[in-house]
Design a protein around this motif. Structure first.
Motif, PDB file in Angstrom:
ATOM      1  N   ASP A  22      49.400 -28.081  49.369  1.00 26.54           N
ATOM      2  CA  ASP A  22      48.317 -28.182  48.079  1.00 26.54           C
ATOM      3  C   ASP A  22      47.876 -29.176  47.805  1.00 26.54           C
ATOM      4  O   ASP A  22      48.578 -30.274  46.868  1.00 26.54           O
ATOM      5  CB  ASP A  22      48.391 -27.861  47.111  1.00 26.54           C
ATOM      6  CG  ASP A  22      47.133 -27.869  46.098  1.00 26.54           C
ATOM      7  OD1 ASP A  22      45.938 -27.725  46.675  1.00 26.54           O
ATOM      8  OD2 ASP A  22      47.176 -27.139  44.867  1.00 26.54           O
ATOM      9  N   ASP A  68      50.057 -32.102  43.796  1.00 25.77           N
ATOM     10  CA  ASP A  68      48.964 -32.928  42.325  1.00 25.77           C
ATOM     11  C   ASP A  68      50.035 -33.324  42.051  1.00 25.77           C
ATOM     12  O   ASP A  68      50.649 -32.357  40.707  1.00 25.77           O
ATOM     13  CB  ASP A  68      48.683 -31.918  42.480  1.00 25.77           C
ATOM     14  CG  ASP A  68      47.057 -32.473  41.782  1.00 25.77           C
ATOM     15  OD1 ASP A  68      47.083 -33.371  41.262  1.00 25.77           O
ATOM     16  OD2 ASP A  68      46.028 -31.432  41.815  1.00 25.77           O
ATOM     17  N   THR A  77      43.748 -25.089  45.251  1.00 24.52           N
ATOM     18  CA  THR A  77      44.880 -24.730  45.235  1.00 24.52           C
ATOM     19  C   THR A  77      45.396 -23.092  45.431  1.00 24.52           C
ATOM     20  O   THR A  77      45.738 -22.932  45.686  1.00 24.52           O
ATOM     21  CB  THR A  77      45.420 -25.496  43.876  1.00 24.52           C
ATOM     22  OG1 THR A  77      45.052 -26.759  43.345  1.00 24.52           O
ATOM     23  CG2 THR A  77      46.862 -24.118  43.053  1.00 24.52           C
TER      24      THR A  77
HETATM   25 MG   LIG Z   1      44.436 -27.868  42.414  1.00 24.98          MG
END
Ligand SMILES: [Mg+2]
Ligand SMILES: Nc1ncnc2c1ncn2[C@@H]1O[C@H](COP(=O)(O)OP(=O)(O)O)[C@@H](O)[C@H]1O
Lengths: 87, 271
Positions: free
Chosen positions: B119, B40, B17
């Motif tokens: 991500d 995520d 991240t």
């Molecule tokens: Mg992460």
């Protein structure tokens, strides 16, 4: 930590490197292995199912890895009552 | 032409991240339109690291399900007008993320952005494979430590098997981003060396990001480290990595190896 053990302490990175190399060589071979057998099993099944009705669970594909040669064993049980499809 | 990048690792907590935000901001600073996409679901954090947590209205799943338009879900960065965030859902079930839905969103993003940076969640399950599925290039984030290297090896295998590119018989471009690199530990020989990791994983090196308090400080402030303090060591390393991603030739420096003799002497004593 005593001065003596400090001087004697070997760095740990070379050990990490060695363990990783051995482990990953093993794991890579395993992944390639299981993928190949799974693929072969599926394709063999498909070919045979075109001609004979099969119980999917009665098909065994195994691979033995040897130093120089690997063998592929295909074991298919075909029931006597299986209807044979016209080719 | 738009480029889709997945930032992935297998292992959690290695810096995916942090790297997504830092690389995204560095690319946007070059004037190229960039969006960072949080995959995520349920554990979103990219909004926090980007300092946009209070501006999230709609998320990726809302767009996938057709409850919101893409333009409604995109959040434009307050510091850089070329930088955007597509947040993940915090509450919804991640099963709502379908391969077809994700593909539609990525295709739409390709029309307006130069860089689409995804991500990835940790693990090797569906969330991670969805994040990598439509990527052109992968940034494999790895710490110089045995379990991280092992998990990266698994992820590299997945990148070569479970992505659209791989299925089409094309080559998936993969880069290694070595993060949380600690020069003092490297010098002591208690951390895998850069060369060791490169030899084991055998993918090209995109950059080496030093372990640094500046990263923590930046995430406390809600700013990608490349924007929080452009002159700090991790920011410089991320900016170089972004330039390499964009195809520039930038010489690689290993953190700590430029230190002078006196510095080394004192650095060692302090360790
Ligand atoms: Mg992460
Ligand atoms: N280069 C670095 N130096 C110091 N701390 C770092 C560095 N990179 C990441 N971190 C910290 O490590 C933790 C995990 O990072 P994060 O980017 O959330 O990892 P991931 O997304 O892979 O789970 C965070 O607290 C982050 O601030």
């Amino acid at each position: 930590m005593s001065l003596f053990s400090f001087l004697n302490r070997r760095s740990s990175a070379p050990m990490a490197r060695e363990r990783l190399q051995v482990l990953l060589a093993h794991e890579r071979a395993q992944v390639g292995h299981s993928d190949l057998v799974g693929l072969l099993r599926e394709e063999i099944l498909a070919v045979i199912a075109r001609h004979v009705q099969l119980d999917q669970d009665k098909v065994n594909v195994t691979m033995q890895r040897g130093e120089n040669v690997s063998t592929l064993e295909v074991d298919i049980e075909i029931p006597v009552t299986a209807s044979v499809r016209a080719a | 032409m738009a480029k889709v990048i997945v930032v992935t690792s297998g292992k959690g907590g290695v810096g995916k991240t942090t790297s997504t935000a830092a690389l995204g901001a560095a690319l946007a600073q070059r004037g190229e339109k960039t969006v960072v996409v949080d995959f995520d679901v349920g554990l979103r954090n990219l909004d926090l690291v980007m300092g946009a947590e209070r501006r999230v209205v709609y998320d990726l799943i809302n767009v996938v399900q057709g409850d919101a338009k893409l333009s409604q879900a995109l959040i434009r960065d307050k510091r850089l007008e070329t930088l955007h965030l597509l947040p993940a859902s915090q509450t919804r079930d991640k099963d709502n993320l379908t391969a077809e839905g994700v593909e539609k969103v990525i295709d739409e993003l390709r029309k307006t952005f130069d860089w689409i940076i995804c991500d990835s969640p940790a693990g090797i399950e569906r969330g991670a494979t969805l994040a990598m599925r439509h990527a052109d290039t992968a940034v494999v984030v790895t710490n110089p430590e045995v379990s991280s290297v092992r998990d990266s090896d698994r992820i590299i295998g997945l990148l070569d098997a479970k992505t659209k590119k791989a299925e089409n018989g094309e080559r998936m471009e993969k880069h290694l981003l070595l993060t949380r690199y600690d020069p003092t530990r490297a010098e002591r020989g208690d951390m895998l060396k850069v060369d060791d990791v490169l030899e084991i994983l055998s993918i090209p090196l995109l950059g080496i990001i030093p372990e640094s308090m500046d990263v923590l400080r930046a995430s406390n402030l809600g700013s990608p480290v490349t924007l929080a303090d452009a002159a700090c060591a991790p920011a410089l390393a991320y900016r170089d990595a972004a330039r390499r991603l964009a195809g520039e030739q930038v010489p690689m420096t290993i953190p700590g190896e430029r230190r002078g003799f006196m510095n080394k002497l004192f650095g060692r004593r302090a360790a």
